[in-house]
Design an enzyme around this catalytic site. Structure first.
Site, PDB file in Angstrom:
ATOM      1  N   VAL A   1       0.870  -1.173   0.000  1.00 40.07           N
ATOM      2  CA  VAL A   1       0.000   0.000   0.000  1.00 40.07           C
ATOM      3  C   VAL A   1       0.905   1.221   0.000  1.00 40.07           C
ATOM      4  O   VAL A   1       2.076   1.143   0.364  1.00 40.07           O
ATOM      5  CB  VAL A   1      -0.974   0.036   1.204  1.00 40.07           C
ATOM      6  CG1 VAL A   1      -2.007  -1.076   1.092  1.00 40.07           C
ATOM      7  CG2 VAL A   1      -0.238  -0.033   2.519  1.00 40.07           C
ATOM      8  N   SER A   2       0.345   2.361  -0.407  1.00 37.61           N
ATOM      9  CA  SER A   2       1.175   3.545  -0.601  1.00 37.61           C
ATOM     10  C   SER A   2       1.361   4.397   0.635  1.00 37.61           C
ATOM     11  O   SER A   2       2.389   5.038   0.798  1.00 37.61           O
ATOM     12  CB  SER A   2       0.577   4.426  -1.704  1.00 37.61           C
ATOM     13  OG  SER A   2       0.524   3.701  -2.907  1.00 37.61           O
ATOM     14  N   THR A   3       0.374   4.447   1.514  1.00 40.39           N
ATOM     15  CA  THR A   3       0.475   5.352   2.658  1.00 40.39           C
ATOM     16  C   THR A   3       0.236   4.625   3.969  1.00 40.39           C
ATOM     17  O   THR A   3      -0.378   3.551   3.991  1.00 40.39           O
ATOM     18  CB  THR A   3      -0.550   6.511   2.540  1.00 40.39           C
ATOM     19  OG1 THR A   3      -1.868   5.957   2.550  1.00 40.39           O
ATOM     20  CG2 THR A   3      -0.333   7.312   1.268  1.00 40.39           C
TER      21      THR A   3
END
Length: 183
Positions: free
Chosen positions: A9-11
């Site tokens: 996931v990115s964040t």
């Protein structure tokens, strides 16, 4: 021959539990996950570890291609490194594998789409920020980590890895905060 899953996931406020469950349901005996941008391979230590771990006949499995990367060149390099180790890459949605002859071609096209999608997202984000600034409503993005706490921990001699674990962010984020202090 082992199925090895990779979730990303990115964040820090996103969750990869759904990806992890899907990978385990597909028979992945090992699932590694990380919170890092898919725009490049920088800071993606779990992915690097998985690639190093792959052996002949193993299969690296991801739920979607954009979890592997959003840059066509990076995706193709990852696939190439896996293939050099005698391993395969499988994307679950849509189901594509480098085991087949067309797998590489399809992954190339999908990689180009993922990269294009990333550019569109960034462009829409820039446009939205510009409109909000023009209307006097833009105050910047939300601060997700306590910058002062990172600086305090660093000043007390705590290393970047320990700070990242304590704060709940990546080491790259710690380095960014510490380098911004110097500017």
């Amino acid at each position: 021959m082992a199925k090895i899953g990779y979730a990303r996931v990115s964040t820090i406020d996103q969750d990869f539990d759904i990806q992890r469950q899907r990978l385990q349901a597909e028979g992945c005996v090992i699932v590694r996950a990380e919170k890092a941008s898919g725009g490049s391979r920088e800071g993606r230590t779990e992915l690097a570890t998985l690639i190093e771990f792959l052996r002949k006949g193993d299969e690296l499995v991801v739920t979607r291609l954009d979890r592997l990367g959003r840059d066509t060149r990076d995706v193709l390099n990852i696939v190439h490194e896996c293939e050099q180790r005698g391993a395969f890459v499988t994307i679950l949605d849509p189901h594509v594998s480098t085991r087949g002859e067309m797998g590489q071609v399809i992954l190339t096209v999908l990689g180009m789409v993922a990269q294009m999608e990333r550019r569109f997202i960034k462009e829409r984000q820039r446009e939205g920020i510009h409109r909000a600034k023009s209307a006097g409503k833009y105050k910047g993005g939300a601060v997700r980590v306590d910058h002062q706490k990172i600086r305090d921990l660093s000043a007390s001699g705590t290393g970047a890895t320990a700070i990242a674990k304590a704060i709940g962010c990546s080491r790259m984020q710690v380095y960014r905060v510490l380098s911004s202090k110097k500017l």
